[in-house]
Design a protein around this motif. Structure first.
Motif, PDB file in Angstrom:
ATOM      1  N   PHE A   1       3.599   7.729  13.193  1.00 57.39           N
ATOM      2  CA  PHE A   1       3.408   8.585  14.029  1.00 57.39           C
ATOM      3  C   PHE A   1       4.681  10.553  13.993  1.00 57.39           C
ATOM      4  N   SER A   2       5.450   9.603  13.239  1.00 51.64           N
ATOM      5  CA  SER A   2       6.777  10.302  13.431  1.00 51.64           C
ATOM      6  C   SER A   2       6.562  11.028  12.787  1.00 51.64           C
ATOM      7  N   ILE A   3       6.137  11.411  10.894  1.00 50.91           N
ATOM      8  CA  ILE A   3       6.053  11.963  10.278  1.00 50.91           C
ATOM      9  C   ILE A   3       5.329  13.003  10.733  1.00 50.91           C
ATOM     10  N   ILE A   4       4.473  12.834  11.517  1.00 53.06           N
ATOM     11  CA  ILE A   4       3.527  13.583  11.595  1.00 53.06           C
ATOM     12  C   ILE A   4       3.768  14.650  12.614  1.00 53.06           C
ATOM     13  N   VAL A   5       4.441  14.494  13.813  1.00 53.78           N
ATOM     14  CA  VAL A   5       4.757  15.473  14.184  1.00 53.78           C
ATOM     15  C   VAL A   5       6.199  16.247  14.771  1.00 53.78           C
ATOM     16  N   ASP A   6       6.480  15.162  13.490  1.00 50.83           N
ATOM     17  CA  ASP A   6       8.222  15.762  13.256  1.00 50.83           C
ATOM     18  C   ASP A   6       9.119  15.756  14.249  1.00 50.83           C
TER      19      ASP A   6
ATOM     20  N   VAL B   1       0.938  -1.213   0.009  1.00 45.11           N
ATOM     21  CA  VAL B   1      -0.194   0.459  -0.269  1.00 45.11           C
ATOM     22  C   VAL B   1       1.375   1.127  -0.191  1.00 45.11           C
ATOM     23  N   GLY B   2       0.293   2.495  -1.222  1.00 43.23           N
ATOM     24  CA  GLY B   2       1.089   3.315  -1.044  1.00 43.23           C
ATOM     25  C   GLY B   2       1.993   3.290  -2.645  1.00 43.23           C
TER      26      GLY B   2
ATOM     27  N   MET C   1      10.986  12.297   1.112  1.00 40.27           N
ATOM     28  CA  MET C   1      10.499  11.737   0.794  1.00 40.27           C
ATOM     29  C   MET C   1       9.899  10.246   0.361  1.00 40.27           C
ATOM     30  N   VAL C   2       9.715   9.152   1.596  1.00 42.66           N
ATOM     31  CA  VAL C   2       9.912   8.372   1.342  1.00 42.66           C
ATOM     32  C   VAL C   2       8.661   7.474   1.682  1.00 42.66           C
ATOM     33  N   TYR C   3       7.815   8.901   2.335  1.00 41.86           N
ATOM     34  CA  TYR C   3       6.364   8.214   1.928  1.00 41.86           C
ATOM     35  C   TYR C   3       5.608   9.054   1.698  1.00 41.86           C
ATOM     36  N   HIS C   4       4.050   7.856   1.316  1.00 41.53           N
ATOM     37  CA  HIS C   4       2.722   7.566   0.763  1.00 41.53           C
ATOM     38  C   HIS C   4       2.049   9.236   0.945  1.00 41.53           C
ATOM     39  N   VAL C   5       1.677   9.739   0.211  1.00 40.97           N
ATOM     40  CA  VAL C   5       0.545  10.882   0.066  1.00 40.97           C
ATOM     41  C   VAL C   5      -0.333  10.556   1.615  1.00 40.97           C
ATOM     42  N   ASP C   6      -0.353   9.258   1.618  1.00 40.31           N
ATOM     43  CA  ASP C   6      -1.512   9.588   3.481  1.00 40.31           C
ATOM     44  C   ASP C   6      -0.399  10.103   4.342  1.00 40.31           C
ATOM     45  N   PHE C   7       1.028   9.913   4.388  1.00 36.86           N
ATOM     46  CA  PHE C   7       1.452  10.325   5.545  1.00 36.86           C
ATOM     47  C   PHE C   7       1.854   8.783   6.542  1.00 36.86           C
ATOM     48  N   PHE C   8       1.419   7.342   6.401  1.00 36.25           N
ATOM     49  CA  PHE C   8       1.143   6.126   7.041  1.00 36.25           C
ATOM     50  C   PHE C   8       1.934   5.434   6.411  1.00 36.25           C
ATOM     51  N   HIS C   9       2.346   5.198   5.180  1.00 34.55           N
ATOM     52  CA  HIS C   9       2.728   4.140   3.996  1.00 34.55           C
ATOM     53  C   HIS C   9       4.161   4.446   3.086  1.00 34.55           C
TER      54      HIS C   9
END
Length: 314
Positions: A220-225, A99-100, A266-274
């Motif tokens: 969740f690390s990508i969300i809060v950085d 997925v992603g 830029m290793v994350y999908h647009v959903d910032f989860f996968h």
């Protein structure tokens, strides 16, 4: 390499068989010989050269026949004579499903398949991807206990497994506004019981197949950085999976929790989860590097390896 070896021998053989005719003194001796004797000598010389040419042609033809017999083996390919088709079974969650991955290559699984097919002992890899988005450990265990994938597991030459992320997310969703670390600590033993039973189900059907246990990361690390309370939780769960892998001589644990701590590359999908395709590329490299460290060649009795990676050409 053998082709070039035989070609070199062939060229040297022909060069060694070359014939030179020295007629330097023919004119000085012509006055001393009678015309009849000269004609006789010329006839004998012609016959001698013809015999040498005949012997040379026979030697060359014999050597060519030898080369042709040798080259009936296809030395131009990197595939061994006894190379065979192998079956790769991928079990797990959305990371296995890919997925992603905007390239639609099932994440790391097709990438790994392509790398495995470069190994000379492998003719072709048949990938059977059974990953499913949202799958937890208890769900996969239930399928195995009901006989799902019995034949696939029994015939597999390699198995990869991704689990854990959705077990953590179950706790998150249930206690979204009142989360405490103790809740995850309570869930971890249940998860490990499921995981161990999954391994037991696989081993009952295929005792020696190499199993690659891929860990999971903190999305969740990508969300809060920044560092989150989930980092030690994810790490502790991965440590337990690694310990279990160490108890199985044909299992190997792959840690990926450090690969997705930020999105600078830029290793994350647009959903910032996968992961996206770049993320799955990174994940595949880690899997291959770890398989080499686990000595996958010995673990699989030489069936699997990564020749180009070993030569530093990745």
């Amino acid at each position: 390499m053998w082709r070039f070896f035989f070609i070199i021998i062939f060229v040297l053989s022909l060069a060694g068989c070359s014939v030179t005719i020295d007629s330097k003194n023919s004119e000085s001796n012509s006055d001393e010989l009678s015309q009849e004797q000269q004609q006789k000598d010329e006839t004998n010389g012609t016959d001698s050269v013809a015999e040498q040419d005949s012997e040379q042609n026979q030697d060359s033809n014999g050597f060519i026949d030898l080369l042709e017999n040798v080259f009936n083996i296809d030395w131009s390919t990197r595939v061994d004579i006894e190379a065979r088709d192998v079956r790769y079974l991928a079990l797990g969650d959305s990371l296995t499903r890919g997925v992603g991955d905007e390239t639609q290559e099932f994440g790391y699984t097709i990438r790994l398949q392509k790398e495995l097919e470069k190994w000379p002992a492998v003719k072709q890899v048949e990938l059977d991807n059974r990953g499913k988005n949202g799958r937890r450990s208890d769900q996969l265990l239930g399928l195995l206990q009901k006989g799902h994938y019995d034949e696939e597991i029994a015939e597999a030459d390699l198995i990869t497994l991704t689990l854990g992320g959705n077990d953590v997310m179950k706790v998150v969703k249930k206690h979204l506004f009142s989360m405490q670390k103790s809740m995850f600590d309570k869930q971890l033993p249940k998860f490990m019981v499921n995981y161990e039973e999954i391994m037991s189900e696989i081993r009952m059907r295929n005792p020696e197949v190499p199993i690659i246990l891929v860990g999971f990361y903190n999305p969740f690390s990508i969300i809060v950085d920044e560092t989150t309370p989930f980092d030690p939780i994810i790490h502790e769960w991965n440590i337990e999976i690694e310990k279990m892998a160490q108890q199985d001589e044909n299992a190997c644990f792959v840690s990926i929790e450090d690969l997705f701590t930020s999105n600078e590359d830029m290793v994350y999908h647009v959903d910032f989860f996968h992961p996206n395709s770049a993320g799955y590329d990174r994940m595949t490299r880690r899997i291959i590097e770890t398989m080499q460290q686990c000595n996958i060649k010995e673990m699989s009795d030489g069936l699997f390896g990564f020749e180009e990676w070993e030569n530093g050409n990745e």
